[in-house]
Write a protein that holds these residues in place. Structure first.
Motif, short mmCIF file in Angstrom:
data_model
loop_
_atom_site.label_atom_id
_atom_site.label_comp_id
_atom_site.label_asym_id
_atom_site.label_seq_id
_atom_site.Cartn_x
_atom_site.Cartn_y
_atom_site.Cartn_z
N LEU A 81 3.70 -8.87 -14.47
CA LEU A 81 3.16 -7.52 -14.29
C LEU A 81 3.78 -6.84 -13.07
O LEU A 81 4.12 -5.65 -13.11
CB LEU A 81 1.64 -7.59 -14.14
CG LEU A 81 0.84 -8.02 -15.37
CD1 LEU A 81 -0.63 -8.18 -15.03
CD2 LEU A 81 1.02 -6.99 -16.49
N VAL A 82 3.91 -7.59 -11.98
CA VAL A 82 4.50 -7.03 -10.77
C VAL A 82 5.96 -6.66 -11.01
O VAL A 82 6.42 -5.58 -10.60
CB VAL A 82 4.38 -8.02 -9.60
CG1 VAL A 82 5.16 -7.52 -8.39
CG2 VAL A 82 2.92 -8.22 -9.23
N SER A 83 6.70 -7.52 -11.69
CA SER A 83 8.11 -7.25 -11.97
C SER A 83 8.27 -6.02 -12.86
O SER A 83 9.24 -5.27 -12.72
CB SER A 83 8.76 -8.47 -12.66
OG SER A 83 8.70 -9.60 -11.82
N ALA A 84 7.31 -5.80 -13.76
CA ALA A 84 7.40 -4.64 -14.65
C ALA A 84 7.04 -3.34 -13.92
O ALA A 84 7.55 -2.27 -14.26
CB ALA A 84 6.48 -4.84 -15.84
N GLU A 85 6.16 -3.42 -12.92
CA GLU A 85 5.73 -2.20 -12.23
C GLU A 85 6.66 -1.79 -11.11
O GLU A 85 6.74 -0.60 -10.77
CB GLU A 85 4.31 -2.39 -11.68
CG GLU A 85 3.75 -1.10 -11.08
CD GLU A 85 2.28 -1.23 -10.72
OE1 GLU A 85 1.78 -0.37 -9.97
OE2 GLU A 85 1.65 -2.17 -11.21
N LYS A 86 7.38 -2.72 -10.52
CA LYS A 86 8.24 -2.39 -9.39
C LYS A 86 9.29 -1.33 -9.73
O LYS A 86 9.49 -0.40 -8.94
CB LYS A 86 8.90 -3.66 -8.85
CG LYS A 86 8.08 -4.36 -7.78
CD LYS A 86 8.88 -5.43 -7.09
CE LYS A 86 8.12 -6.00 -5.90
NZ LYS A 86 8.89 -7.03 -5.19
N PRO A 87 10.00 -1.42 -10.86
CA PRO A 87 10.98 -0.37 -11.18
C PRO A 87 10.34 1.01 -11.30
O PRO A 87 10.94 2.02 -10.89
CB PRO A 87 11.56 -0.83 -12.52
CG PRO A 87 11.35 -2.30 -12.54
CD PRO A 87 10.06 -2.53 -11.84
N LYS A 88 9.12 1.08 -11.85
CA LYS A 88 8.44 2.38 -11.97
C LYS A 88 8.11 2.93 -10.59
O LYS A 88 8.20 4.15 -10.36
CB LYS A 88 7.16 2.22 -12.78
CG LYS A 88 7.39 1.75 -14.22
CD LYS A 88 6.08 1.57 -14.95
CE LYS A 88 6.30 1.05 -16.36
NZ LYS A 88 5.01 0.85 -17.08
#
Length: 211
Positions: A81-88
């Motif tokens: 979840l953290v890896s998916a939100e960082k780019p945003k």
């Protein structure tokens, strides 16, 4: 053989009163009932012998070990979840910038736009910094908690195998089958419970930070 209907004690056929509780005994058991009673007694004796073993895995150990596996999976999910939100989150800040914090609380990003060839400055939302810190803490908590849970689960669920790995060099080099002292077995259980508890608390904390 006779079986007491009150306490379940097995008595000889010539007894009319139970030696254990004093209840009057009934008719003798049939052959099938005697075989069933003997099988139940064997199972009970086997269970008692198993509990006396050094590496007996109790029900609380099994439950804690399974919870460790679930918590480890939850930690991996959190890292995803953290890896998916960082780019945003990084999309809020333009590329090739330098960030300066001003005394007034406003954060300005200074940078160079390679497309237009011009310098620019842009105010950065405070959310970028606060959320970024939360994500970093959540990821770190999930990573450490996952390591703790993965470490504790084998010691709780398969302690005999862990001991076998620990003493493998003695078996291979010296042909020696070492037996664990009681304080080693007890100490490992306590440490495993402690590590598992810390790991699960860490996973809960990581989700608390994220949400």
């Amino acid at each position: 053989m006779k079986k007491c209907r009150k306490c379940g004690a097995i008595q000889s056929d010539d007894r009319t009163v139970c030696l254990d509780c004093g209840t009057m005994l009934g008719r003798p058991m049939t052959d099938a009932e005697e075989a069933q009673a003997e099988a139940a007694l064997d199972d009970r004796l086997d269970g008692l012998a198993e509990r006396a073993q050094d590496f007996y895995v109790s029900i609380p150990q099994k439950v804690m070990g399974i919870l460790c596996i679930v918590a480890a999976v939850a930690a991996i999910v959190m890292l995803g979840l953290v890896s998916a939100e960082k780019p945003k989150l990084e999309e809020l800040v333009p590329e090739h910038i330098e960030i300066f914090h001003h005394a007034g609380g406003t954060t300005i990003a200074y940078g160079f736009d390679p497309v237009t060839g011009e310098n620019y400055e842009e105010e950065i939302p405070q959310y970028y910094f606060s959320r970024g810190t939360e994500l970093e803490k959540s990821a770190m908590a999930a990573l450490l908690a996952g390591i703790f849970c993965i470490t504790a689960a084998p010691s709780l669920l398969v302690p005999r195998f862990i001991w076998w790995l620990d003493t493998l060099k003695y078996r291979l080099w010296y042909n020696w089958e070492p037996s664990p002292p009681w304080f080693v077995v007890s100490g490992r259980k306590v440490v495993s419970y402690l590590i598992a508890a810390i790991g699960m608390i860490g996973v809960i904390y990581s989700y608390f930070l994220y949400f």
